[in-house]
Write an enzyme that holds these catalytic residues in place. Structure first.
Site, PDB file in Angstrom:
ATOM      1  N   HIS A 239      -3.530 -31.877  29.456  1.00  0.00           N
ATOM      2  CA  HIS A 239      -2.673 -31.535  30.488  1.00  0.00           C
ATOM      3  C   HIS A 239      -2.460 -32.392  31.418  1.00  0.00           C
ATOM      4  CE1 HIS A 239      -3.647 -27.314  29.472  1.00  0.00           C
ATOM      5  NE2 HIS A 239      -4.907 -27.628  29.533  1.00  0.00           N
TER       6      HIS A 239
HETATM    7  O1  RIB Z   1      -5.266 -26.081  33.998  1.00  0.00           O
HETATM    8  C1  RIB Z   1      -5.247 -27.297  33.460  1.00  0.00           C
HETATM    9  C2  RIB Z   1      -5.554 -28.150  34.827  1.00  0.00           C
HETATM   10  O2  RIB Z   1      -6.686 -27.565  35.380  1.00  0.00           O
HETATM   11  C3  RIB Z   1      -5.858 -29.580  34.498  1.00  0.00           C
HETATM   12  O3  RIB Z   1      -5.606 -30.400  35.558  1.00  0.00           O
HETATM   13  C4  RIB Z   1      -7.557 -29.598  34.297  1.00  0.00           C
HETATM   14  O4  RIB Z   1      -7.942 -30.910  34.668  1.00  0.00           O
HETATM   15  C5  RIB Z   1      -7.704 -28.488  35.458  1.00  0.00           C
HETATM   16  O5  RIB Z   1      -7.866 -29.262  36.669  1.00  0.00           O
END
Ligand code: RIB
Ligand code: CA
Length: 313
Positions: A239
């Site tokens: 992500h």
């Molecule tokens: O949903 C994914 C996000 O939530 C990313 O930033 C992961 O590190 C968590 O913080």
């Protein structure tokens, strides 16, 4: 490795396994002018310590300022089941030598963006620090190049069917940011689920046989095991690095201007980023929503950041 040509960023993070990979990615491709930590995946104590560990591993000169220890209006909500008890999976990085430069992330964000033009704010955790900074000085949104965030999603959630973690963890903060008038870029789950990394990428890192690559391999394997969006494939969405690459390599992405609101009340939908995709309706577009990415090139840049890490900067 800092050069004037690289975009200046303040990375607001909650390390976090994918945050750690995002820091490696930003170290290679961006000019990190500051790192701020926020409570999110794990407590502020752990996210700050983890960011300091990554600073040490990567020899990052930029300052680290810790920030909010809890959401604006709700109880802390963590994700240690995804990132491990301390937040960096099963890595075993050396303890940091330094403390944070301050516990005033908001003050740093406001001061640094007054000192220097053209900084991108890149929040990759809950938006608490960013919201508090905007609340303290609404003109912040006019002096940053963008707020390019990993969070939300067009029609997809992970904590609930509707809500993504970073928004769900502090919806009131997200609501303030999405209503702020900032040049907002939303790199949500609909985008990041296209960038999947796992054990084969970890094996590439292990072959490099450097401390940074070993850490990256461990993080990628852990992420694949706990985050796996395709069960059994050991592939997990990467992500946070996507938000960094959206700033450093914009040509890899496609986005559309959209109207996006954050749901605060819904019994089933609190924390949803409701994206209006009705192209035939004239709405105020407050956000570029990211839809497409050249996943192969993005993964290549993440691995290149690992392989080309230069301890001398
Ligand atoms: O949903 C994914 C996000 O939530 C990313 O930033 C992961 O590190 C968590 O913080
Ligand atoms: Ca994160």
């Amino acid at each position: 490795m800092v050069s004037e040509s690289k975009p200046k960023i303040i990375l607001d993070c909650d390390p976090g396994v994918d945050d750690a990979i995002a820091i490696i990615t930003a170290c290679r491709w961006a000019n990190i002018v500051g790192i701020t930590s926020v409570s999110g995946n794990v407590s502020i104590e752990h996210t700050t310590s983890n960011a300091l560990k990554m600073k040490k591993l990567l020899n990052i000169a930029a300052p680290l300022h810790s920030g909010a220890s809890r959401p604006i209006a709700s109880e802390p909500f963590h994700a240690s089941h995804v990132h491990g008890q301390t937040g960096l999976g099963d890595t075993n990085l050396p303890e940091p030598d330094d403390l944070a430069d301050s516990d005033d992330a908001v003050g740093f964000i406001l001061e640094k963006t007054r000192e220097e033009e053209g900084i991108h704010l890149v929040p990759i955790g809950p938006l608490t620090n960013i919201a508090l900074a905007i609340k303290a000085d609404p003109s912040l949104v006019n002096r940053v190049a963008s707020i390019t965030l990993m969070g939300g999603g067009a029609g997809v959630g992970n904590v609930t069917p509707a809500a993504e973690f970073n928004i769900f963890a502090d919806p009131e903060a997200a609501d303030l940011v999405f209503r702020s008038g900032a040049q907002l870029n939303m790199v949500g789950l609909n985008l990041t689920h296209q960038v999947l990394m796992g054990s084969m990428h970890a094996d590439y890192c292990y072959e490099l046989n450097t401390p940074v690559a070993k850490a990256a391999g461990d993080l990628l394997n852990f992420n694949g095991r706990t985050h796996g969006t395709e069960k059994g494939s050991h592939l997990g969405a990467m992500h946070d690095p996507c938000a960094v690459l959206a700033v450093t390599h914009p040509d890899l992405f496609t986005s559309k201007p959209r109207s996006v609101v954050v749901e605060l009340e819904g019994a089933h939908t609190r924390g949803q980023t409701l994206v209006d995709e009705r192209d035939w309706v004239d709405t105020e577009k407050n956000c570029n929503v990211y839809y497409g990415v050249d996943s192969e090139k993005a993964i290549g840049l993440i691995l290149q950041a690992v392989s080309e890490f230069d301890p001398n900067g």
